[in-house]
Design a protein around this motif. Structure first.
Motif, PDB file in Angstrom:
ATOM      1  N   PRO A  63     -77.081 -83.986  12.818  1.00 47.46           N
ATOM      2  CA  PRO A  63     -76.374 -82.845  13.391  1.00 47.46           C
ATOM      3  C   PRO A  63     -75.633 -82.090  12.289  1.00 47.46           C
ATOM      4  N   GLN A  64     -75.515 -80.799  12.458  1.00 45.29           N
ATOM      5  CA  GLN A  64     -74.746 -80.000  11.507  1.00 45.29           C
ATOM      6  C   GLN A  64     -73.266 -80.333  11.642  1.00 45.29           C
ATOM      7  N   TYR A  65     -72.609 -80.534  10.502  1.00 44.04           N
ATOM      8  CA  TYR A  65     -71.177 -80.817  10.475  1.00 44.04           C
ATOM      9  C   TYR A  65     -70.411 -79.501  10.484  1.00 44.04           C
ATOM     10  N   ARG A  66     -69.452 -79.357  11.413  1.00 48.63           N
ATOM     11  CA  ARG A  66     -68.748 -78.094  11.599  1.00 48.63           C
ATOM     12  C   ARG A  66     -67.247 -78.185  11.414  1.00 48.63           C
ATOM     13  N   GLY A  67     -66.781 -79.238  10.738  1.00 47.15           N
ATOM     14  CA  GLY A  67     -65.371 -79.315  10.399  1.00 47.15           C
ATOM     15  C   GLY A  67     -64.559 -80.226  11.289  1.00 47.15           C
ATOM     16  N   LEU A  68     -63.242 -79.982  11.323  1.00 45.02           N
ATOM     17  CA  LEU A  68     -62.287 -80.833  12.032  1.00 45.02           C
ATOM     18  C   LEU A  68     -61.471 -80.019  13.018  1.00 45.02           C
ATOM     19  N   ILE A  69     -60.974 -80.687  14.045  1.00 49.00           N
ATOM     20  CA  ILE A  69     -60.033 -80.079  14.975  1.00 49.00           C
ATOM     21  C   ILE A  69     -58.929 -81.076  15.294  1.00 49.00           C
ATOM     22  N   SER A  70     -57.819 -80.537  15.788  1.00 44.52           N
ATOM     23  CA  SER A  70     -56.739 -81.362  16.313  1.00 44.52           C
ATOM     24  C   SER A  70     -56.910 -81.487  17.816  1.00 44.52           C
ATOM     25  N   VAL A  71     -56.699 -82.673  18.348  1.00 48.59           N
ATOM     26  CA  VAL A  71     -56.847 -82.923  19.781  1.00 48.59           C
ATOM     27  C   VAL A  71     -55.562 -83.529  20.322  1.00 48.59           C
ATOM     28  N   TYR A  72     -55.074 -82.965  21.414  1.00 46.32           N
ATOM     29  CA  TYR A  72     -53.846 -83.410  22.051  1.00 46.32           C
ATOM     30  C   TYR A  72     -54.128 -84.010  23.418  1.00 46.32           C
ATOM     31  N   VAL A  73     -53.333 -84.983  23.792  1.00 42.18           N
ATOM     32  CA  VAL A  73     -53.369 -85.545  25.142  1.00 42.18           C
ATOM     33  C   VAL A  73     -52.371 -84.767  25.997  1.00 42.18           C
ATOM     34  N   GLU A  74     -52.845 -84.249  27.125  1.00 42.24           N
ATOM     35  CA  GLU A  74     -51.966 -83.499  28.010  1.00 42.24           C
ATOM     36  C   GLU A  74     -52.027 -84.065  29.421  1.00 42.24           C
ATOM     37  N   LYS A  75     -50.927 -83.933  30.147  1.00 41.54           N
ATOM     38  CA  LYS A  75     -50.853 -84.388  31.531  1.00 41.54           C
ATOM     39  C   LYS A  75     -50.248 -83.285  32.372  1.00 41.54           C
TER      40      LYS A  75
END
Length: 388
Positions: A63-75
């Motif tokens: 798969p093509q690599y497209r970088g990084l992201i930040s992921v948050y847990v929300e409620k």
């Protein structure tokens, strides 16, 4: 799915509410739908390094690599837990691994992407996720397809389908487990880091997917002695040792019933060599007939992959998988007056435990265990092609 919101700290950033990928057939971490052509998964630093140093001739098979992201847990106010992704700024601190890679190594900086909220707890996790890794159907959500998913147990029996499902049940099982890990570990609104990768199934309307654990060894150099023993035992007691292949998951569209037939890794661990061959045959069968037209293009793609792997000295693809994908939707003759070649793809995935050039220890020559698996797969497909 994409929500654009103004940030209270004077910056507008894209917020993407993540949902489980509808067609995840294997693995142990959840693959999440980011946009129509992109998936994301928890960051393992070793996998990131692999993608960033990938040899050019391997890129058509990954798969093509497209970088990084930040992921948050929300409620939300009703207690439903969800994951929200935010693109990473160039000036943010370097990415660190998610708790799926280590016990607790997170980025210690907040970004203006996520609104303030209290840390999520485990309580409401079962609202929209699968309760049982072996259940036939569960969950709803976006990305709904025109086919449901049915599980097949190790005895070859299809499970009952009490309701329509729009997701592969194994992917929902992985998503539930990941939400539990992340929510129980989340505090102070700290982000996790995820990899962005090409969704290699995005161009298929009804993707028939076979996930194969490749090679005769599954544990990486970072494995503990207990984990090494556990993985070695799994290899010895399965087709990994005899074939260099093990079924890690499967979904195949059944034209006769209009649903996906699914098998997961627990089924794969019980298969004998002959059982594996039968599962491979089943993957190529739409419930009505064997799709022989797929065999030659898949064989050509596998032969090209073998040639590429043979040129990769020092690489060891421990615990990685190989995906075979083809289109399950049959096109009407009216739309395609001339015979169109079948659409197939072959991709390597999951490189969290791959040893690459420059790593310690340094290996010489190509990964013979992986090549052994590819050659056995080629031979079995050729036998099916030559059969009656």
């Amino acid at each position: 799915m994409v929500l654009l919101e103004g940030a209270e700290l004077g910056e507008t950033r894209t917020r993407v509410r993540l949902e489980p990928f509808a067609h995840q057939v294997g693995g142990h971490t959840s693959m999440l739908h980011y946009d129509e052509t992109t998936l994301c998964k928890p960051l393992f630093s070793q996998e990131q390094v692999f993608y960033e140093s990938l040899p050019a001739d391997m890129k058509p098979f990954t798969p093509q690599y497209r970088g990084l992201i930040s992921v948050y847990v929300e409620k939300d106010s009703s207690g439903h837990i969800s994951l929200v992704a935010c693109p990473q700024n160039d000036n943010e601190s370097p990415a660190q691994e998610s708790p799926m890679a280590t016990k607790r190594t997170q980025q210690r900086a907040k970004t203006p992407c996520a609104a303030e909220h209290k840390p999520a707890r485990e309580g409401p996790l079962l609202d929209r996720t699968c309760n049982d890794s072996r259940s036939s159907v569960c969950g709803t959500g976006k990305g709904k397809r025109d086919a449901s998913f049915h599980m097949k147990d190790p005895n070859g029996n299809e499970s009952a389908t009490p309701e329509r499902s729009s997701h592969n049940p194994w992917g929902l099982h992985c998503h539930r487990a990941q939400l539990m890990r992340m929510s129980s570990d989340s505090k102070d609104n700290e982000p996790y880091r995820f990899l962005l990768l090409e969704n290699v199934a995005s161009t298929f309307q009804l993707p028939c997917i076979l996930d194969l654990k490749m090679g005769t060894r599954q544990h990486g150099e970072d494995a503990s002695e207990e984990k090494k023993r556990r993985h070695m035992k799994k290899c010895e007691q399965s087709t990994s040792s005899s074939l260099g292949l093990r079924l890690g998951g499967m979904q195949v569209y059944q034209a006769t019933t209009g649903h996906f037939l699914c098998r997961n890794k627990y089924d794969g661990r019980t298969l004998t060599a002959e059982g594996f061959r039968q599962a491979l045959y089943q993957y190529l069968h739409d419930g009505h007939q064997l799709k022989r037209e797929l065999l030659q293009p898949v064989l050509q793609r596998l032969s090209a992959l073998r040639a590429v792997i043979e040129r990769q000295g020092s690489y060891r693809f421990y615990s990685s998988s190989l995906l075979l994908i083809y289109e399950g939707k049959k096109h009407s003759p009216g739309r395609h007056p001339f015979s169109a070649p079948p659409r197939v793809d072959v991709r390597m995935i999951d490189f969290a435990h791959t040893s690459y050039r420059g790593a310690t220890p340094a290996y010489e020559g190509p990964d013979r265990g992986y090549i052994f698996g590819v050659e056995n797969l080629i031979n079995m497909l050729q036998e099916i092609k030559d059969g009656d």
